[in-house]
Write an enzyme that holds these catalytic residues in place. Structure first.
Site, PDB file in Angstrom:
ATOM      1  N   ASP A 191       6.485  -4.780   2.290  1.00 30.05           N
ATOM      2  CA  ASP A 191       6.954  -5.749   3.272  1.00 30.05           C
ATOM      3  C   ASP A 191       8.032  -6.637   2.661  1.00 30.05           C
ATOM      4  O   ASP A 191       8.030  -6.885   1.455  1.00 30.05           O
ATOM      5  CB  ASP A 191       5.797  -6.621   3.758  1.00 30.05           C
ATOM      6  CG  ASP A 191       4.838  -5.843   4.659  1.00 30.05           C
ATOM      7  OD1 ASP A 191       3.706  -6.308   4.850  1.00 30.05           O
ATOM      8  OD2 ASP A 191       5.238  -4.774   5.170  1.00 30.05           O
ATOM      9  N   TRP A 201       0.865  -1.170   0.000  1.00 28.26           N
ATOM     10  CA  TRP A 201       0.000   0.000   0.000  1.00 28.26           C
ATOM     11  C   TRP A 201       0.904   1.224   0.000  1.00 28.26           C
ATOM     12  O   TRP A 201       2.088   1.149   0.337  1.00 28.26           O
ATOM     13  CB  TRP A 201      -0.969  -0.027   1.186  1.00 28.26           C
ATOM     14  CG  TRP A 201      -0.398   0.386   2.503  1.00 28.26           C
ATOM     15  CD1 TRP A 201       0.407  -0.356   3.327  1.00 28.26           C
ATOM     16  CD2 TRP A 201      -0.639   1.623   3.176  1.00 28.26           C
ATOM     17  NE1 TRP A 201       0.701   0.355   4.456  1.00 28.26           N
ATOM     18  CE2 TRP A 201       0.058   1.563   4.396  1.00 28.26           C
ATOM     19  CE3 TRP A 201      -1.369   2.773   2.866  1.00 28.26           C
ATOM     20  CZ2 TRP A 201       0.053   2.607   5.311  1.00 28.26           C
ATOM     21  CZ3 TRP A 201      -1.382   3.808   3.780  1.00 28.26           C
ATOM     22  CH2 TRP A 201      -0.680   3.724   4.987  1.00 28.26           C
TER      23      TRP A 201
END
Lengths: 182, 431, 181
Positions: free
Chosen positions: A130, A111
């Protein structure tokens, strides 16, 4: 037939960017990524079409986090780019602010949030990618939430494990990659 | 009141009559290791073990003096056995032990005792069979721990002996922590609904009677579900509406309510509360707006009211620099269904502080729209639950894994449970 | 024609690196030309909007292989083939329900997606999205449909009517649902 009409563009374009010297500076700082972006077809700026409204970024610099953010230590939760990071900081796990630790894989899908750099007061787009495929690093855990929403708006949620498209979705740590000026 | 739920157990074992039969020295030896063994199994109660041994020594000394017939110590070898549970009681709670532990601990709020664990690996979701017969765990693991082939399944555990009954494979599920509404069970216990994001959004329908995956239905733009009896599920959506996914017919259908909230400017928290008896959900937004919705093929959504105004302070605002009491945390509120009291974690801060730990718990009476009580709480909790007992217990936990249990009749702390957990708290007869 | 094109290219490069915008046709890369298009009012804002609202999932440059998403780079332009498939792009819930409320701004973003990320996959003669078109179509978000089935329907039409490659039916060339993660 193509033609380049400097006259019709020039005046309005110059007016728009007059005094916007910081934009040039930003582009230089962000490196080649933005400048080398593909040239694209644009509308001739015409007085008949009102320019689309730009989002109001004013409130972003006014959050509690923005007021207390620092620019020197990216292993701390109050580092300016971490305004909406959730998880372990890769900078404490053998990686960096845009670098996965050895053996982990950055997720292509993440995001994108916006954080304010206290040095210039401007908002920047931060991709919270991530690093995946290794067990939880569990160091320097942070959970900030500026402009972070719930999972029915996934593109603004930081609790989701953003490990789509990696060999494994095991979450290791989070990075904060600068992907543009907001 | 005891500080820890486990010390009453140790006290009881000392109180049992245990008279030695042989010489005092042998008696001491006999008593010493037995009590040491018991205490050593409780790791961090080693300090108590020392105290216990001192007491055992005192017993030995006392029995040296009088010249009576020496009692016989039992040397019968023990058999190993396994404890059993009952189906979940209203006084129980289950606390997920967080991102690094692989289980949810079961505690009884009446005794403060740890009763056992349900295996809930990292990022799995626990749901209770409404009839109390099973524990369901929606899970994801890889064949080689953090790598290998991904496997998604619903595990079924018997609620009495906690033995695995089945693993039900399914296509996938969303990996996210701290959510109550990504794995929901229909009130008749027949179907489980698992939310998936791959990153496209969908719902996996699981037949819990046949223990089989049924089908996947796309649910674009929505998440956070509630089972709707006779219909299917409803879910919150990015356009600010409540969608209803009808699964009862041959063809799935999605309908949407009129938008009633802003998903980006004042989102409603994923962890809304469900009232089965009223077939309603209670929702809370970042600024503190409370909404209720009556579920059905066409849900009816109430106009919101302000939690802060219910407490006599100015309404919460999404504007910057407005310091106020705001709701926050991960599991932000708990509904006691029978009395219609909503307990909300509140902190002082500004907008976008919605993950902050609480300084107070506000008790909101839903019928009168009034905050009837405000409790200052320790530990900056981010998780709160309330047992559905007639005399309910409030359960809340902060980041340091200390869990507090309050007796709501007295408003006083009943138990402080160390190292208990900081993840989602589940209670019986709830979702 | 070519000399003017080259001059425009040079001028455009200079102007762009100063943050200014200029007008070019898709012929700048030497491929078979689509005629000059009026496409974006504010290209910089369009790019920022794309990255902020879409780039996380769809990739800063429209590429996220092997994630299970439609690959936009060099492919999304095919969905301008028919009026229905154009409408599909605007009716996608993430587009229709975008927090960009200004239809002109959203049109700019979608034109960035189609003409810049889509690149040569845009059929010749394609007209850009307008604010009016966006305003109309976003009222009909595809909220009661299988998006997978919808995408396949329009991809199939693009193969038939605009000679799109067969691989457009897949999320990305070589996509295999059985082995994708």
């Amino acid at each position: 037939m193509i033609h380049f009409d400097a006259d019709s563009l020039g005046e309005k374009v110059l007016r728009r960017f007059a005094g916007g010297t910081s934009r040039r500076g930003i582009l230089a700082r962000l490196g080649t990524a933005l400048v080398a972006a593909p040239l694209f077809p644009v509308l001739p700026v015409s007085r008949a079409n009102a320019a689309p409204a730009k989002p109001d970024r004013g409130p972003e610099a006014k959050t509690t986090f923005a007021r207390g953010a620092q620019v020197t230590d990216n292993t701390k939760c109050d580092y300016w780019r971490y305004c909406a990071i959730d998880g372990a900081l890769c900078t404490c796990c053998g990686g960096g602010v845009h670098t996965c630790p050895p053996g982990a894989e950055p997720s292509p899908v993440s995001w994108v949030g916006t954080c304010v750099n206290p040095e210039d007061g401007k908002s920047y787009l931060i991709a919270y990618r991530d690093c995946c495929g290794k067990s939880y690093c569990n160091k320097c855990n942070c959970d900030n939430a500026d402009r972070e929403t719930q999972i029915y708006v996934p593109q603004l949620n930081n609790d989701i494990i953003w490990c789509f498209g990696t060999q494994s979705m095991e979450y290791h740590c989070s990075t904060a990659v600068l992907v543009g000026a907001a | 009141m005891p500080e820890s739920g486990e010390s009453p157990g140790l006290l009881r074992s000392i109180a049992l009559p245990h008279t030695p039969s042989r010489s005092p020295r042998a008696v001491t030896y006999e008593q010493g290791p037995a009590t040491m063994t018991f205490a050593a199994t409780k790791g961090h109660f080693f300090a108590s073990a020392t105290w216990v041994m001192a007491l055992a020594g005192a017993f030995a000394v006392a029995s040296m003096a009088p010249a009576r017939a020496a009692p016989v110590a039992s040397v019968e070898p023990e058999q190993s056995d396994v404890a059993q549970l009952t189906p979940p009681q209203p006084s129980w709670f289950f606390i997920n032990r967080g991102f690094t532990e692989n289980s949810s601990a079961i505690y009884d709020t009446v005794t403060g005792k740890l009763l056992g664990h349900v295996e809930t690996p990292q990022l799995t979701d626990l749901a209770l069979d409404p009839a109390g017969k099973f524990y369901y765990v929606s899970s994801t693991l890889w064949t080689k721990a953090s790598r290998g082939t991904r496997q998604d399944y619903v595990s079924v555990f018997d609620s009495v002996d906690l033995k695995l009954q089945a693993d039900i494979p399914m296509p996938g599920r969303l990996l996210v922590g701290g959510r109550l509404n990504n794995f929901v069970i229909s009130p008749d216990g027949k179907f489980g609904y698992v939310y998936n994001m791959s990153p496209a959004s969908s719902v996996n329908v699981i037949d819990l009677v046949a223990r089989k995956f049924v089908k996947t239905v796309e649910l674009p733009g929505c998440a956070s579900m509630v089972a709707v009896p006779g219909v299917g599920v409803s879910a919150l959506c990015s356009d600010g509406s409540l969608a209803t996914l009808t699964l009862s017919g041959a063809k799935s259908q999605i309908t949407r309510s009129e938008p009633f909230f802003s998903a980006t400017d004042d989102p409603i928290f994923d962890n809304f509360q469900v009232d089965r008896a009223k077939n309603q959900i209670v929702m809370l937004s970042y600024t503190g707006k409370i909404y209720t919705a009556t579920l059905g093929a066409k849900p009816v959504i109430s106009a919101p009211f302000s939690l802060q105004e219910a407490a006599g302070v100015p309404a919460g605002s999404a504007a910057p620099n407005q310091v106020n009491w705001y709701p926050g945390g991960v599991q932000q509120m708990a509904l006691h269904r029978a009395t219609g009291q909503l307990y909300v974690l509140m902190h002082m801060g500004e907008f976008w502080s919605h993950k902050a730990g609480a300084n107070e718990v506000w008790q909101l009476d839903l019928a009168s729209h009034k905050v009837v009580k405000r409790m200052t709480v320790p530990g900056e909790p981010r998780m709160i639950a309330v047992t559905q007992e007639a005399a309910p217990h409030l359960v809340f936990a902060g980041e340091d894994e200390t869990v507090y249990v309050y007796d709501l009749a007295t408003g006083k702390q009943a138990w402080k449970l160390d190292h208990a957990g900081n993840g989602v708290i589940t209670v019986a007869q709830a979702q | 024609m070519m000399r003017i094109a080259r001059l425009s290219l040079l001028a455009a490069t200079a102007l762009f690196s100063a943050g200014l915008a200029t007008r070019l046709s898709a012929a700048h890369d030497g491929a078979a030309a689509a005629p000059a298009q009026h496409v974006m009012e504010d290209p910089n804002q369009a790019r920022v909007d794309y990255i902020e609202n879409c780039g996380g999932c769809h990739g800063v440059n429209g590429s996220t292989v092997p994630a299970q998403l439609p690959e936009l780079m060099g492919r999304v332009g095919w969905f301008m083939c028919t009026p229905d498939s154009r409408a599909y792009l605007l009716r996608l819930p993430n587009v229709a329900h975008s927090r960009i409320h200004d239809n002109a701004e959203l049109a700019d973003l979608m034109n960035y997606v189609v003409f810049v990320l889509g690149g040569n996959s845009v059929p010749a003669g394609t007209r850009p999205f307008t604010a009016e078109e966006v305003g109309r179509e976003r009222q009909h978000a595809l909220s009661n449909a299988s998006l997978t089935a919808e995408r396949l329907r329009h991809a199939t039409a693009a193969v038939k009517q605009c000679h799109a490659p067969q691989s457009i039916k897949l999320l990305y060339p070589g996509y295999n649902p059985a082995t994708a993660h």
